[in-house]
Design a protein around this motif. Sequence first.
Motif, PDB file in Angstrom:
ATOM      1  N   ALA A  62       5.966   3.396  14.036  1.00  0.00           N
ATOM      2  CA  ALA A  62       5.635   2.087  13.667  1.00  0.00           C
ATOM      3  C   ALA A  62       4.232   1.893  13.613  1.00  0.00           C
ATOM      4  CB  ALA A  62       6.417   0.963  14.533  1.00  0.00           C
ATOM      5  N   SER A  63       3.310   2.515  14.529  1.00  0.00           N
ATOM      6  CA  SER A  63       2.097   2.359  14.579  1.00  0.00           C
ATOM      7  C   SER A  63       1.374   2.763  13.205  1.00  0.00           C
ATOM      8  CB  SER A  63       1.405   3.091  15.628  1.00  0.00           C
ATOM      9  OG  SER A  63       1.972   4.232  15.962  1.00  0.00           O
ATOM     10  N   PHE A  64       1.937   3.914  12.583  1.00  0.00           N
ATOM     11  CA  PHE A  64       1.460   4.697  11.594  1.00  0.00           C
ATOM     12  C   PHE A  64       1.586   3.800  10.222  1.00  0.00           C
ATOM     13  CE2 PHE A  64       1.803   8.576  14.059  1.00  0.00           C
ATOM     14  CZ  PHE A  64       0.603   8.834  14.243  1.00  0.00           C
ATOM     15  N   SER A  65       2.679   3.150   9.955  1.00  0.00           N
ATOM     16  CA  SER A  65       3.167   2.278   9.116  1.00  0.00           C
ATOM     17  C   SER A  65       2.168   1.243   9.163  1.00  0.00           C
ATOM     18  CB  SER A  65       4.473   1.904   8.918  1.00  0.00           C
ATOM     19  OG  SER A  65       5.162   3.134   8.682  1.00  0.00           O
ATOM     20  N   ASN A  66       2.148   0.342  10.244  1.00  0.00           N
ATOM     21  CA  ASN A  66       1.328  -0.947  10.587  1.00  0.00           C
ATOM     22  C   ASN A  66      -0.138  -0.477   9.830  1.00  0.00           C
ATOM     23  OD1 ASN A  66       0.806  -3.400  12.042  1.00  0.00           O
ATOM     24  ND2 ASN A  66      -0.609  -1.966  12.730  1.00  0.00           N
ATOM     25  N   ASP A  67      -0.660   0.704  10.624  1.00  0.00           N
ATOM     26  CA  ASP A  67      -1.883   0.780  10.316  1.00  0.00           C
ATOM     27  C   ASP A  67      -2.348   1.295   8.833  1.00  0.00           C
ATOM     28  OD1 ASP A  67      -2.279   0.614  12.928  1.00  0.00           O
ATOM     29  OD2 ASP A  67      -3.230   2.417  13.215  1.00  0.00           O
ATOM     30  N   ALA A  68      -1.237   1.760   8.105  1.00  0.00           N
ATOM     31  CA  ALA A  68      -1.438   2.448   6.659  1.00  0.00           C
ATOM     32  C   ALA A  68      -1.415   0.881   6.036  1.00  0.00           C
ATOM     33  CB  ALA A  68      -0.138   2.981   6.249  1.00  0.00           C
ATOM     34  N   PHE A  69      -0.274  -0.324   6.347  1.00  0.00           N
ATOM     35  CA  PHE A  69      -0.488  -1.400   5.643  1.00  0.00           C
ATOM     36  C   PHE A  69      -1.879  -2.029   5.597  1.00  0.00           C
ATOM     37  CE2 PHE A  69       0.161  -6.084   5.409  1.00  0.00           C
ATOM     38  CZ  PHE A  69       0.885  -6.209   4.442  1.00  0.00           C
ATOM     39  N   TRP A  70      -2.546  -2.257   6.894  1.00  0.00           N
ATOM     40  CA  TRP A  70      -3.554  -2.795   7.015  1.00  0.00           C
ATOM     41  C   TRP A  70      -4.782  -2.044   6.517  1.00  0.00           C
ATOM     42  CZ3 TRP A  70      -2.854  -7.503   7.773  1.00  0.00           C
ATOM     43  CH2 TRP A  70      -1.844  -8.098   8.403  1.00  0.00           C
ATOM     44  N   ILE A  71      -4.716  -0.877   6.389  1.00  0.00           N
ATOM     45  CA  ILE A  71      -5.804  -0.085   5.720  1.00  0.00           C
ATOM     46  C   ILE A  71      -5.811  -0.258   4.281  1.00  0.00           C
ATOM     47  CG2 ILE A  71      -6.432   2.172   5.055  1.00  0.00           C
ATOM     48  CD1 ILE A  71      -5.492   3.090   8.121  1.00  0.00           C
ATOM     49  N   LEU A  72      -4.626  -0.179   3.623  1.00  0.00           N
ATOM     50  CA  LEU A  72      -4.459  -0.365   2.116  1.00  0.00           C
ATOM     51  C   LEU A  72      -4.936  -1.829   1.868  1.00  0.00           C
ATOM     52  CD1 LEU A  72      -3.693   0.764  -0.494  1.00  0.00           C
ATOM     53  CD2 LEU A  72      -1.321  -0.206  -0.236  1.00  0.00           C
ATOM     54  N   THR A  73      -4.417  -2.969   2.265  1.00  0.00           N
ATOM     55  CA  THR A  73      -4.593  -4.245   1.887  1.00  0.00           C
ATOM     56  C   THR A  73      -6.104  -4.584   2.315  1.00  0.00           C
ATOM     57  OG1 THR A  73      -3.786  -4.938   4.119  1.00  0.00           O
ATOM     58  CG2 THR A  73      -2.177  -5.237   2.305  1.00  0.00           C
ATOM     59  N   THR A  74      -6.734  -3.969   3.296  1.00  0.00           N
ATOM     60  CA  THR A  74      -8.238  -4.262   3.636  1.00  0.00           C
ATOM     61  C   THR A  74      -8.962  -3.531   2.434  1.00  0.00           C
ATOM     62  OG1 THR A  74      -7.600  -4.267   5.834  1.00  0.00           O
ATOM     63  CG2 THR A  74     -10.081  -4.011   5.161  1.00  0.00           C
ATOM     64  N   ALA A  75      -8.421  -2.341   2.084  1.00  0.00           N
ATOM     65  CA  ALA A  75      -9.242  -1.603   1.082  1.00  0.00           C
ATOM     66  C   ALA A  75      -9.209  -2.337  -0.191  1.00  0.00           C
ATOM     67  CB  ALA A  75      -8.675  -0.120   0.613  1.00  0.00           C
ATOM     68  N   MET A  76      -7.858  -2.989  -0.628  1.00  0.00           N
ATOM     69  CA  MET A  76      -7.918  -3.870  -1.974  1.00  0.00           C
ATOM     70  C   MET A  76      -8.826  -5.067  -1.799  1.00  0.00           C
ATOM     71  SD  MET A  76      -3.785  -4.023  -2.311  1.00  0.00           S
ATOM     72  CE  MET A  76      -2.674  -2.769  -2.964  1.00  0.00           C
ATOM     73  N   GLN A  77      -8.752  -5.755  -0.708  1.00  0.00           N
ATOM     74  CA  GLN A  77      -9.836  -6.750  -0.426  1.00  0.00           C
ATOM     75  C   GLN A  77     -11.485  -6.356  -0.704  1.00  0.00           C
ATOM     76  OE1 GLN A  77      -7.998  -8.078   3.175  1.00  0.00           O
ATOM     77  NE2 GLN A  77      -7.581 -10.119   2.206  1.00  0.00           N
ATOM     78  N   LYS A  78     -11.320  -5.011  -0.027  1.00  0.00           N
ATOM     79  CA  LYS A  78     -12.985  -4.795  -0.088  1.00  0.00           C
ATOM     80  C   LYS A  78     -13.303  -4.459  -1.604  1.00  0.00           C
ATOM     81  CE  LYS A  78     -15.090  -2.098   3.063  1.00  0.00           C
ATOM     82  NZ  LYS A  78     -15.984  -3.104   3.981  1.00  0.00           N
TER      83      LYS A  78
END
Lengths: 395, 289
Positions: free
Chosen positions: A309-325
């Motif tokens: 779950a930790s990997f999927s959690n982080d993948a989600f936040w990394i992708l969405t943060t990259a979109m915002q950046k």
Amino acid sequence: MKMMKTLLTAATFLSASAVGSFAENLTLGELHPVTGPASFYGLVMSQTLKLRAEQTNEKGGLDVGGTKYTLSIATGDDQAQATKGVAALRKLMTDDVHFIFGPLASAVAPAVKPIIDKQTDLLQIIDGSIADGVVNGKNSFRVQASADTYNNAVLNYLTENKVKSVAVMTDRSHQGFVMSEKRMGESIEKAGVKVTGLEHFQIGDTDFSAQLTNLRASMPDALVLRGYPGEGALITKQAEALGFKGQIVWEMGAPPSTVMKNIPSAQMDGVTNCIPRMMADYVRLNVPNALKLQEEFKKKYGEDPGENASFSNDAFWILTTAMQKAGSIKAPDVAKALTEMKVTDVPNLIIQYQPYENGLLFKDGQANPPSACQVWKGESWQNPPGDKIEMTTKN
Amino acid sequence: MLELLPQQLVNGLALGSSYALIALGLTLVFGVLQIPNFPHGELYMLGASFTYVLVAYGMNFWVAVPIASLAVVIVGILLDQVGYRRIDTGGNLSLMISALAMSTVLQQVATLIWGAEPHTTLSPLPGVLRTAYFSIGYYQMLIFAATIACWLFVWVVLHRSRLGLAIRAMSQNKMAAQLMGIDLIWIRIATFAIGALIGGFAGSLLGASFPIYPTMGLNPVLKAFVILVIGGVGNLWGAIVGGFVLGILEILVSAYISSQLQDIGTFAVLVIVLIVRPNGLFGRAEVLR
């Protein structure tokens, strides 16, 4: 008349604003085995992504460059099989999905790689597979560790515990482990540990007595098992029955609930597992974001989140943060933001990634999660005494 | 490496006894009724699953085994009546398709009831016999003994009872058996019941050694078909010897050639037997007049 014009202009302006406040839809795809024998890994990953998307939507959606997006997760059930993975990816692409989480299975990642490599408008974040050569750093990135990180965890254990000789059994259907087997053997020998034997098995096997008899005769101090917990448990049981007295070291993601479905917990006592730190590990070490996910997951699904779950959690936040950046939902723009992303840029991370030069999260598309060893005691893995973690992310 | 041979042979016998136990019920049904009963693997799975459930509810393992095996007999009879009997005249292809369909249905039902994840029943007989030359678990010895006991049971039924006489008559010539006053429907039910009983019994016992999950019967039933070919279809002794031959062969290939070639070795022998003795080691050649 002037009054009417003013009212009309105000009404037009207000209605335009109102339209602007409606969020657009953005579908994120995932390739995970939500059914089949590997579903005990994949289902939790899928549930984690859906939980995070729902929470984002409840807060008004994902804000990218001033536009609000309502997120949805489209699931491609690959059942951990290459052919099904390719079919699921093609279906997601047909449905106009441009961002993919996964796959989990090391059999699927190499199969979908040629398709992903050719697509300029598709971006993948791998949260499960450890297979070699599946990340290009252009449109595919990986938050899960590489096979070498898994192997190094074992290597560190062997050297720190002054193990003199080791025998290794590898699941030949696990692409990540098979591809790195030769490198791992060379690293072990280079570290001064003698490799007394290499044997193989495959997922679904139930009898390992021939291999274990040979390995036991070579009298290694330790037996390293690389594969999945079902077979790991059976081998551990059979090794004991055949009189193997050395240390058994697992190298596999092994949720306790799954382990105990395959072996009585008492027979697991003292078995060590050396892998990248996973969800339960971060919970035991009281990492705030891990505790938060555990609580939220339990509230929604009624059970603890699994190891990945930790990997999927982080993948989600990394992708969405990259979109915002990037201020964009175009895959190449987001990919560029990922290559420039620092570990400290992303909120809500659970895994304490070791930053690369200049604090970067990825190098050639690969993130660097830390690894450690846990020992089985009672009914779960326990951190050895004095185990602590260096916090590298916002928590 | 030869000093390990006694241990490897014991490993082979232990593995072979589990193969033989599964093949025994299959060869009976295939030999008498000419049905390629693929769901035999699922009957094996149900034996393991029923035992798991009973033990989980607190029943003693040794009490659970016969109850679970008898429950599988009921499933086996239903399987025949629903899946095979009505299409018996439709030819081998229809029977094969129906067998595959029944196999899938039973797997899916088991998945709906127990889920896809594995479960285990604790071994009721822990402990290992250690000698200077080999080690073997007490429970593996029990399975070996159970295999021989099952073979004896079926042999006695077939050769020392009126039911067995009728079953053998039916397997030789259905028409002639019917003309002699044998009730084919009841004999068919009895044959299926015995086959299912052994399949369920095998699952009940082996479920304490291996993980229990809906598709656990797939691989064993494939091996059982290989044993049928090696031993000779319908030959009980052939199923026993074929099981042990396959078990020992797999272990020796894995131990002395490569663990990566275990399955290749198995199927290489299958092809050799098919070329040299197409009717199996204990099968008899048929003469068409």
